[in-house]
Design a protein around this motif. Structure first.
Motif, short mmCIF file in Angstrom:
data_model
loop_
_atom_site.label_atom_id
_atom_site.label_comp_id
_atom_site.label_asym_id
_atom_site.label_seq_id
_atom_site.Cartn_x
_atom_site.Cartn_y
_atom_site.Cartn_z
N ASP A 29 0.84 -1.20 0.00
CA ASP A 29 0.00 0.00 0.00
C ASP A 29 0.87 1.25 0.00
O ASP A 29 0.55 2.25 -0.67
CB ASP A 29 -0.92 0.00 1.22
CG ASP A 29 -1.94 -1.13 1.19
OD1 ASP A 29 -2.28 -1.58 0.08
OD2 ASP A 29 -2.38 -1.55 2.28
N TRP A 30 1.96 1.23 0.76
CA TRP A 30 2.87 2.38 0.77
C TRP A 30 3.49 2.59 -0.61
O TRP A 30 3.62 3.73 -1.06
CB TRP A 30 3.98 2.16 1.80
CG TRP A 30 3.49 1.88 3.18
CD1 TRP A 30 2.25 2.16 3.69
CD2 TRP A 30 4.21 1.22 4.23
NE1 TRP A 30 2.16 1.72 4.99
CE2 TRP A 30 3.35 1.15 5.34
CE3 TRP A 30 5.49 0.69 4.34
CZ2 TRP A 30 3.74 0.58 6.56
CZ3 TRP A 30 5.89 0.12 5.53
CH2 TRP A 30 5.02 0.06 6.63
N LEU A 31 3.81 1.49 -1.27
CA LEU A 31 4.41 1.60 -2.60
C LEU A 31 3.41 2.18 -3.59
O LEU A 31 3.77 3.05 -4.41
CB LEU A 31 4.88 0.22 -3.07
CG LEU A 31 5.83 0.19 -4.27
CD1 LEU A 31 7.14 0.90 -3.94
CD2 LEU A 31 6.10 -1.25 -4.70
N ARG A 32 2.16 1.75 -3.50
CA ARG A 32 1.13 2.29 -4.39
C ARG A 32 0.89 3.77 -4.11
O ARG A 32 0.72 4.56 -5.05
CB ARG A 32 -0.17 1.49 -4.23
CG ARG A 32 -0.16 0.14 -4.93
CD ARG A 32 -1.53 -0.50 -4.92
NE ARG A 32 -1.86 -1.02 -3.60
CZ ARG A 32 -1.64 -2.28 -3.22
NH1 ARG A 32 -1.07 -3.14 -4.06
NH2 ARG A 32 -1.97 -2.69 -2.01
N ALA A 33 0.89 4.14 -2.84
CA ALA A 33 0.72 5.55 -2.48
C ALA A 33 1.89 6.37 -3.00
O ALA A 33 1.72 7.52 -3.46
CB ALA A 33 0.59 5.69 -0.97
N GLY A 34 3.10 5.82 -2.94
CA GLY A 34 4.27 6.50 -3.48
C GLY A 34 4.16 6.71 -4.98
O GLY A 34 4.53 7.77 -5.50
N TRP A 35 3.60 5.71 -5.67
CA TRP A 35 3.42 5.84 -7.12
C TRP A 35 2.41 6.94 -7.44
O TRP A 35 2.59 7.70 -8.41
CB TRP A 35 2.97 4.51 -7.71
CG TRP A 35 2.83 4.56 -9.21
CD1 TRP A 35 1.68 4.68 -9.92
CD2 TRP A 35 3.90 4.52 -10.16
NE1 TRP A 35 1.95 4.72 -11.26
CE2 TRP A 35 3.31 4.61 -11.43
CE3 TRP A 35 5.28 4.40 -10.05
CZ2 TRP A 35 4.06 4.60 -12.60
CZ3 TRP A 35 6.04 4.39 -11.21
CH2 TRP A 35 5.43 4.49 -12.47
N ARG A 36 1.35 7.04 -6.64
CA ARG A 36 0.37 8.11 -6.86
C ARG A 36 1.01 9.49 -6.68
O ARG A 36 0.73 10.41 -7.45
CB ARG A 36 -0.82 7.95 -5.90
CG ARG A 36 -1.71 6.75 -6.22
CD ARG A 36 -3.03 6.83 -5.47
NE ARG A 36 -2.84 6.76 -4.03
CZ ARG A 36 -2.86 5.62 -3.34
NH1 ARG A 36 -3.03 4.46 -3.97
NH2 ARG A 36 -2.70 5.62 -2.03
N ASP A 37 1.86 9.63 -5.66
CA ASP A 37 2.55 10.91 -5.46
C ASP A 37 3.51 11.20 -6.60
O ASP A 37 3.65 12.35 -7.01
CB ASP A 37 3.31 10.89 -4.13
CG ASP A 37 2.40 11.01 -2.92
OD1 ASP A 37 1.18 11.19 -3.12
OD2 ASP A 37 2.91 10.92 -1.79
N LEU A 38 4.15 10.17 -7.11
CA LEU A 38 5.06 10.34 -8.24
C LEU A 38 4.30 10.85 -9.46
O LEU A 38 4.83 11.66 -10.24
CB LEU A 38 5.75 9.02 -8.54
CG LEU A 38 6.70 8.97 -9.76
CD1 LEU A 38 7.84 9.97 -9.59
CD2 LEU A 38 7.25 7.56 -9.95
N ALA A 39 3.07 10.39 -9.62
CA ALA A 39 2.26 10.77 -10.79
C ALA A 39 1.73 12.20 -10.70
O ALA A 39 1.28 12.75 -11.70
CB ALA A 39 1.10 9.80 -10.95
N VAL A 40 1.77 12.81 -9.51
CA VAL A 40 1.36 14.20 -9.35
C VAL A 40 2.57 15.09 -9.64
O VAL A 40 3.60 14.98 -8.95
CB VAL A 40 0.86 14.46 -7.91
CG1 VAL A 40 0.50 15.94 -7.74
CG2 VAL A 40 -0.35 13.59 -7.60
N HIS A 41 2.47 15.93 -10.65
CA HIS A 41 3.62 16.73 -11.10
C HIS A 41 4.85 15.83 -11.24
O HIS A 41 5.88 16.04 -10.57
CB HIS A 41 3.91 17.86 -10.11
CG HIS A 41 2.77 18.81 -9.93
ND1 HIS A 41 2.34 19.66 -10.93
CD2 HIS A 41 1.97 19.04 -8.87
CE1 HIS A 41 1.31 20.38 -10.50
NE2 HIS A 41 1.06 20.01 -9.26
N PRO A 42 4.77 14.83 -12.10
CA PRO A 42 5.87 13.85 -12.20
C PRO A 42 7.20 14.46 -12.61
O PRO A 42 8.25 13.92 -12.26
CB PRO A 42 5.36 12.86 -13.26
CG PRO A 42 4.36 13.64 -14.06
CD PRO A 42 3.71 14.56 -13.09
N GLY A 43 7.15 15.56 -13.33
CA GLY A 43 8.40 16.18 -13.77
C GLY A 43 9.31 16.55 -12.62
O GLY A 43 10.54 16.39 -12.70
N ALA A 44 8.72 17.04 -11.52
CA ALA A 44 9.53 17.44 -10.36
C ALA A 44 10.22 16.23 -9.74
O ALA A 44 11.41 16.27 -9.42
CB ALA A 44 8.64 18.14 -9.33
#
Length: 261
Positions: A29-44
């Motif tokens: 679940d932590w890994l999936r949540a990390g992926w969601r954060d990565l997908a928000v403004h992924p360029g940064a």
């Protein structure tokens, strides 16, 4: 700290349990949540990962150019020790997303931790531990092979896997390295995110991190295994995989901290 005050220190009461009762599967679940954060403004996040890749490539190239390839593998292991410190900007991005704040690369680079300079002090301790790990690896080589010169990266596998001394060094090195890795993981897993979000000191943060890891051992073993596997995958791609892997693990580590703390 900007949009939300996360600087209130959590002071556990006497007898308070730090066992969160999380199953090993919670690490996914932590890994999936990390992926969601990565997908928000992924360029940064990817720009952050690109800088980590470039610095890592520079360090590796420098060691080989200077003839210090014998500390290359210990240096890679040491990178995992200081990784949580390097990821502080990724923790900040996840914190901003959680708080509804504006995410920019500038805010990820110029982070203002709630604990101030205590983060730097923790960084000094982690760097010292990384250097100690590297020195231990060199001493182990000397103990088993004496004054025999390092054979180079092209021949080290043959030396280790086709001789009795090589196997003995591998077994001993694995035990010693495992102890270093376990201790490093325990003190750093939650210490840096805690110093970012709470007003506390470095030793309290590291002590609390050890306690939280120990009291949530099944899920933390699972999480540590995920970190190890993904880091190895990032390295075997010629470290180019770190461009994605490092931000992913950084964001996921913030969610691990929030779930356990």
């Amino acid at each position: 700290m900007g949009d939300v005050d996360l600087a209130e220190m959590h002071a556990p009461t006497l007898g308070e349990s730090r066992n969160r009762g999380l199953p090993p599967a919670a690490s996914l679940d932590w890994l999936r949540a990390g992926w969601r954060d990565l997908a928000v403004h992924p360029g940064a996040s990817l720009a952050y990962g690109l800088v980590v890749f470039a610095v890592s490539l520079g360090v590796i190239s420098g060691l080989i150019f200077l003839g210090l390839d014998y500390i290359l593998f210990p240096a890679i292991a040491a990178f995992m020790v200081v990784g949580p410190l390097v990821a502080v900007g990724l923790y900040e991005k996840s914190r901003l997303i959680e708080a509804g704040g504006k995410v920019t690369l500038g805010r990820m680079v110029f982070v203002r931790p709630a604990s101030g300079a205590q983060v730097l002090f923790t960084g000094v301790i982690l760097c010292g531990l990384a250097l100690l790990w590297m020195r231990a690896a060199v001493i182990l080589y000397a103990l088993f092979f004496g004054l025999l010169p390092f054979p180079g990266l092209d021949h080290i596998a043959e030396m280790l896997f086709t001789t009795g001394i090589g196997w003995a060094m591998l077994v001993t090195g694995t035990i010693v390295g495992g102890l270093f890795a376990a201790f490093s993981f325990a003190i750093s897993a939650f210490a840096v995110p805690m110093l970012l979000a709470e007003r506390t000191d470095a030793f309290t943060a590291m002590g609390t991190s050890i306690s939280l890891v120990w009291n949530n051992l099944p899920v933390m073993i699972a999480w540590g295994s995920i970190v190890l596997v993904l880091t190895v995958l990032g390295l075997v791609t010629g470290i180019a995989g770190l461009i994605v892997v490092f931000p992913l693990l950084g964001h996921a580590s913030w969610h691990a901290y929030k779930a356990i703390r």
